[in-house]
Scaffold this motif. Structure first.
Motif, PDB file in Angstrom:
ATOM      1  N   PRO A  56       0.862  -1.270   0.163  1.00 45.32           N
ATOM      2  CA  PRO A  56       0.027   0.156   0.180  1.00 45.32           C
ATOM      3  C   PRO A  56       0.774   1.134  -0.233  1.00 45.32           C
ATOM      4  O   PRO A  56       1.880   1.328   0.660  1.00 45.32           O
ATOM      5  CB  PRO A  56      -0.844  -0.157   1.195  1.00 45.32           C
ATOM      6  CG  PRO A  56      -0.845  -1.636   1.728  1.00 45.32           C
ATOM      7  CD  PRO A  56       0.394  -2.093   1.023  1.00 45.32           C
ATOM      8  N   MET A  57       0.312   2.404  -0.895  1.00 43.25           N
ATOM      9  CA  MET A  57       1.019   3.513  -0.751  1.00 43.25           C
ATOM     10  C   MET A  57       0.652   4.767   0.033  1.00 43.25           C
ATOM     11  O   MET A  57       1.118   5.664   0.247  1.00 43.25           O
ATOM     12  CB  MET A  57       0.958   3.957  -2.248  1.00 43.25           C
ATOM     13  CG  MET A  57       1.813   3.273  -3.165  1.00 43.25           C
ATOM     14  SD  MET A  57       3.721   3.303  -3.037  1.00 43.25           S
ATOM     15  CE  MET A  57       4.014   1.551  -2.647  1.00 43.25           C
ATOM     16  N   HIS A  58      -0.763   4.404   0.656  1.00 47.65           N
ATOM     17  CA  HIS A  58      -1.285   5.357   1.422  1.00 47.65           C
ATOM     18  C   HIS A  58      -2.393   4.814   2.263  1.00 47.65           C
ATOM     19  O   HIS A  58      -3.151   4.143   2.197  1.00 47.65           O
ATOM     20  CB  HIS A  58      -2.288   6.423   0.503  1.00 47.65           C
ATOM     21  CG  HIS A  58      -2.342   7.701   1.085  1.00 47.65           C
ATOM     22  ND1 HIS A  58      -3.139   7.874   2.371  1.00 47.65           N
ATOM     23  CD2 HIS A  58      -1.844   8.898   0.936  1.00 47.65           C
ATOM     24  CE1 HIS A  58      -3.105   9.167   2.809  1.00 47.65           C
ATOM     25  NE2 HIS A  58      -2.256   9.992   2.034  1.00 47.65           N
ATOM     26  N   PRO A  59      -2.035   5.058   3.747  1.00 47.35           N
ATOM     27  CA  PRO A  59      -2.878   4.593   4.688  1.00 47.35           C
ATOM     28  C   PRO A  59      -4.399   5.157   4.816  1.00 47.35           C
ATOM     29  O   PRO A  59      -5.320   3.986   5.265  1.00 47.35           O
ATOM     30  CB  PRO A  59      -2.098   5.109   6.130  1.00 47.35           C
ATOM     31  CG  PRO A  59      -1.524   6.230   5.609  1.00 47.35           C
ATOM     32  CD  PRO A  59      -1.047   6.227   4.403  1.00 47.35           C
ATOM     33  N   PHE A  60      -4.694   5.949   4.230  1.00 49.86           N
ATOM     34  CA  PHE A  60      -6.032   6.563   4.487  1.00 49.86           C
ATOM     35  C   PHE A  60      -6.984   5.996   3.262  1.00 49.86           C
ATOM     36  O   PHE A  60      -8.143   6.291   3.346  1.00 49.86           O
ATOM     37  CB  PHE A  60      -5.925   8.338   4.302  1.00 49.86           C
ATOM     38  CG  PHE A  60      -5.464   8.832   5.164  1.00 49.86           C
ATOM     39  CD1 PHE A  60      -5.223   8.248   6.548  1.00 49.86           C
ATOM     40  CD2 PHE A  60      -5.173  10.355   5.361  1.00 49.86           C
ATOM     41  CE1 PHE A  60      -4.801   8.932   7.765  1.00 49.86           C
ATOM     42  CE2 PHE A  60      -4.882  11.019   6.281  1.00 49.86           C
ATOM     43  CZ  PHE A  60      -4.470  10.299   7.574  1.00 49.86           C
ATOM     44  N   LEU A  61      -6.364   5.422   2.248  1.00 49.57           N
ATOM     45  CA  LEU A  61      -7.268   5.019   1.037  1.00 49.57           C
ATOM     46  C   LEU A  61      -7.493   3.498   1.108  1.00 49.57           C
ATOM     47  O   LEU A  61      -7.326   3.021   2.361  1.00 49.57           O
ATOM     48  CB  LEU A  61      -6.387   5.378  -0.340  1.00 49.57           C
ATOM     49  CG  LEU A  61      -6.220   6.644  -0.571  1.00 49.57           C
ATOM     50  CD1 LEU A  61      -5.285   6.764  -1.717  1.00 49.57           C
ATOM     51  CD2 LEU A  61      -7.531   7.546  -0.597  1.00 49.57           C
ATOM     52  N   ASP A  62      -8.092   3.004   0.188  1.00 49.95           N
ATOM     53  CA  ASP A  62      -8.656   1.612   0.272  1.00 49.95           C
ATOM     54  C   ASP A  62      -7.602   0.353   0.167  1.00 49.95           C
ATOM     55  O   ASP A  62      -7.833  -0.854   0.244  1.00 49.95           O
ATOM     56  CB  ASP A  62      -9.800   1.294  -0.577  1.00 49.95           C
ATOM     57  CG  ASP A  62      -9.323   1.459  -2.078  1.00 49.95           C
ATOM     58  OD1 ASP A  62      -8.346   2.208  -2.375  1.00 49.95           O
ATOM     59  OD2 ASP A  62      -9.968   0.810  -3.057  1.00 49.95           O
ATOM     60  N   GLN A  63      -6.239   0.796  -0.160  1.00 48.08           N
ATOM     61  CA  GLN A  63      -5.233  -0.010  -0.394  1.00 48.08           C
ATOM     62  C   GLN A  63      -4.920  -1.096   0.651  1.00 48.08           C
ATOM     63  O   GLN A  63      -4.710  -2.300   0.513  1.00 48.08           O
ATOM     64  CB  GLN A  63      -3.766   0.600  -0.799  1.00 48.08           C
ATOM     65  CG  GLN A  63      -3.954   1.637  -1.969  1.00 48.08           C
ATOM     66  CD  GLN A  63      -3.194   2.806  -2.141  1.00 48.08           C
ATOM     67  OE1 GLN A  63      -2.201   2.604  -1.440  1.00 48.08           O
ATOM     68  NE2 GLN A  63      -3.502   3.532  -3.008  1.00 48.08           N
ATOM     69  N   PRO A  64      -4.849  -0.601   1.955  1.00 49.65           N
ATOM     70  CA  PRO A  64      -4.436  -1.554   3.071  1.00 49.65           C
ATOM     71  C   PRO A  64      -5.599  -2.592   3.006  1.00 49.65           C
ATOM     72  O   PRO A  64      -5.370  -3.796   3.346  1.00 49.65           O
ATOM     73  CB  PRO A  64      -4.308  -0.802   4.445  1.00 49.65           C
ATOM     74  CG  PRO A  64      -3.996   0.619   3.741  1.00 49.65           C
ATOM     75  CD  PRO A  64      -4.496   0.818   2.376  1.00 49.65           C
ATOM     76  N   MET A  65      -7.059  -2.237   3.018  1.00 51.08           N
ATOM     77  CA  MET A  65      -8.183  -3.080   3.059  1.00 51.08           C
ATOM     78  C   MET A  65      -8.345  -4.228   1.810  1.00 51.08           C
ATOM     79  O   MET A  65      -8.279  -5.294   2.157  1.00 51.08           O
ATOM     80  CB  MET A  65      -9.274  -2.195   3.026  1.00 51.08           C
ATOM     81  CG  MET A  65     -10.789  -3.043   3.315  1.00 51.08           C
ATOM     82  SD  MET A  65     -12.062  -2.375   3.449  1.00 51.08           S
ATOM     83  CE  MET A  65     -12.124  -1.762   5.042  1.00 51.08           C
ATOM     84  N   VAL A  66      -7.790  -3.555   0.801  1.00 51.39           N
ATOM     85  CA  VAL A  66      -7.850  -4.659  -0.514  1.00 51.39           C
ATOM     86  C   VAL A  66      -6.596  -5.660  -0.372  1.00 51.39           C
ATOM     87  O   VAL A  66      -6.919  -6.991  -0.278  1.00 51.39           O
ATOM     88  CB  VAL A  66      -7.160  -3.738  -1.839  1.00 51.39           C
ATOM     89  CG1 VAL A  66      -7.125  -4.587  -2.822  1.00 51.39           C
ATOM     90  CG2 VAL A  66      -8.478  -2.809  -2.232  1.00 51.39           C
ATOM     91  N   GLY A  67      -5.456  -5.056   0.209  1.00 46.81           N
ATOM     92  CA  GLY A  67      -4.394  -5.989   0.547  1.00 46.81           C
ATOM     93  C   GLY A  67      -4.698  -7.129   1.526  1.00 46.81           C
ATOM     94  O   GLY A  67      -4.633  -8.239   1.434  1.00 46.81           O
ATOM     95  N   ALA A  68      -5.551  -6.602   2.736  1.00 49.55           N
ATOM     96  CA  ALA A  68      -5.906  -7.469   3.872  1.00 49.55           C
ATOM     97  C   ALA A  68      -6.862  -8.508   3.266  1.00 49.55           C
ATOM     98  O   ALA A  68      -6.885  -9.669   3.878  1.00 49.55           O
ATOM     99  CB  ALA A  68      -6.219  -6.611   4.953  1.00 49.55           C
ATOM    100  N   SER A  69      -7.474  -7.980   2.418  1.00 56.34           N
ATOM    101  CA  SER A  69      -8.856  -9.043   2.159  1.00 56.34           C
ATOM    102  C   SER A  69      -8.255 -10.078   0.952  1.00 56.34           C
ATOM    103  O   SER A  69      -8.350 -11.420   1.308  1.00 56.34           O
ATOM    104  CB  SER A  69      -9.802  -8.404   1.209  1.00 56.34           C
ATOM    105  OG  SER A  69      -9.313  -7.838  -0.058  1.00 56.34           O
ATOM    106  N   VAL A  70      -7.140  -9.957   0.291  1.00 48.41           N
ATOM    107  CA  VAL A  70      -6.749 -10.949  -0.535  1.00 48.41           C
ATOM    108  C   VAL A  70      -5.701 -11.728   0.180  1.00 48.41           C
ATOM    109  O   VAL A  70      -5.866 -12.886   0.193  1.00 48.41           O
ATOM    110  CB  VAL A  70      -5.688 -10.173  -1.788  1.00 48.41           C
ATOM    111  CG1 VAL A  70      -4.879 -11.250  -2.384  1.00 48.41           C
ATOM    112  CG2 VAL A  70      -6.499  -9.217  -2.625  1.00 48.41           C
TER     113      VAL A  70
END
Length: 363
Positions: free
Chosen positions: A274-288
């Motif tokens: 993830p490049m930014h903690p406020f965006l959806d990227q951490p959630m997408v990564g965690a789901s995968v």
């Protein structure tokens, strides 16, 4: 842009007229897809190539100029329905307040939008600007969620009426070689997140010892000349993912929803940085990762820490079966076709709707 363009193509193929209103930077992509494009007249200019602070993103998402331009466009040329991006609350509020019928297109996880986004700094910023994002979402005639329900934690809780999971919108899948050579695609964001060149270089260094072909795309914001690619790596400014993914064994990205869903649709495991903690990227990564189809690493991870993770995901293992299972589920939910179906259902129920430039029908 890709989900909206793909659904628009489905609608146009069924005889509907579709036009786009957006930033001038969207004109080339919209025109290349064969659609009319009208640029905002008063909304703030926007470019993904300029590093944007959270305040700059807030100003864009809350821009009431979009709403003014949208209503002006509808007065000049009325439409039976408006499909609005789920993050453009300045435009959405104008639609709600003018009683113009609209559909919200969510191109990310609903759990993120109604959770961390609405209740985090960006959502609070909307309210500070006297916007009502929750009301605007609820005011839509329908909400199309273009993702896979089992990956979106929001699909496991009750939702307001009208929420419709149509499935991820991915490009047509090309044929996959029977025995492709090991290959890794590394592709970070087209948005200028701070320090992205350094993150990409760490990934390239980590992949340098892999017994695999490595393809890296820089996008418009990273200069390829600033990178030091290993001998097993080829660097491109741009390569269509739909062309290269059939020959890949692993995809490395920043957790962008579109690229992640496209990788899974090809049965490919995904490593997310993830490049930014406020965006959806951490959630997408965690789901995968939670589904067993990949892993998440910190953006500060060193090449030494990244190398064994890449090697493990490139190898055979249960993560490949998990990715294939998710891929089959995505292919069974053609998002563009389903989205167009839902829009047509809405138009059949109420073929003409009141709005700017169009009086309310008499009953």
């Amino acid at each position: 842009m890709p989900p909206a363009l793909a659904i628009a193509a489905q609608l146009a193929g069924r005889g509907h007229r579709v036009r786009f209103l957006g930033h001038e930077a969207n004109r080339a992509a919209v025109g290349a897809a064969g659609f009319e494009h009208e640029a905002y007249a008063t909304a703030r200019p926007f470019s993904s190539r300029a590093p944007g602070s959270p305040l700059a993103q807030l100003a864009m998402f809350a821009d009431r100029g979009m709403g003014r331009d949208l209503l002006d466009s509808l007065r000049r040329s009325p439409a039976d329905l408006v499909v609005v991006d789920c993050l453009l609350f300045g435009a959405m509020e104008a639609l709600r307040e003018s009683a113009t019928r609209y559909v919200v297109l969510e191109h990310l996880y609903d759990a993120y939008l109604r959770g961390p986004w609405l209740h985090g700094p960006l959502g609070l910023g909307m309210r500070a600007r006297r916007l009502r994002p929750t009301r605007s979402l609820a005011g839509a005639a329908a909400t199309l969620v273009a993702t896979l329900p089992e990956l979106d934690a929001g699909s496991r809780r009750s939702h307001a009426e009208g929420l419709d999971f149509v499935g991820p919108v991915v490009p047509p899948l090309g044929p996959r070689p029977e025995a492709p050579e090991p290959a890794v695609l590394i592709s970070l964001s087209t948005y200028a997140f701070p320090g992205m060149t350094r993150r990409l270089q760490s990934l390239l260094d980590a992949a340098g010892d892999l017994d695999a072909r490595v393809v890296a795309t820089t996008g418009p914001v990273i200069d390829p000349s600033d990178l030091r690619p290993p001998t097993n790596t080829e660097v491109h400014r741009y390569v269509p993912h739909a062309e290269v993914m059939p020959r890949m064994s692993l995809v490395v990205g920043h957790g962008g929803h579109g690229t992640t869903m496209q990788a899974l649709a090809h049965d490919l495991p995904v490593l997310v940085m993830p490049m930014h903690p406020f965006l959806d990227q951490p959630m997408v990564g965690a789901s995968v990762a939670g589904a067993g189809a990949g892993a998440v690493v910190r953006r500060s991870a060193t090449p030494a820490a990244l190398a064994p993770v890449l090697a493990g995901l490139l190898a055979a293992g249960p993560h490949r079966e998990a990715a294939a299972r998710l891929g089959a589920a995505i292919r069974a939910m053609p998002g563009a076709r389903n989205g167009a179906d839902r829009i047509e259902e809405l138009l059949r129920r109420e073929p003409r709707a009141p709005g700017p430039g169009r009086p309310a029908a008499r009953r």
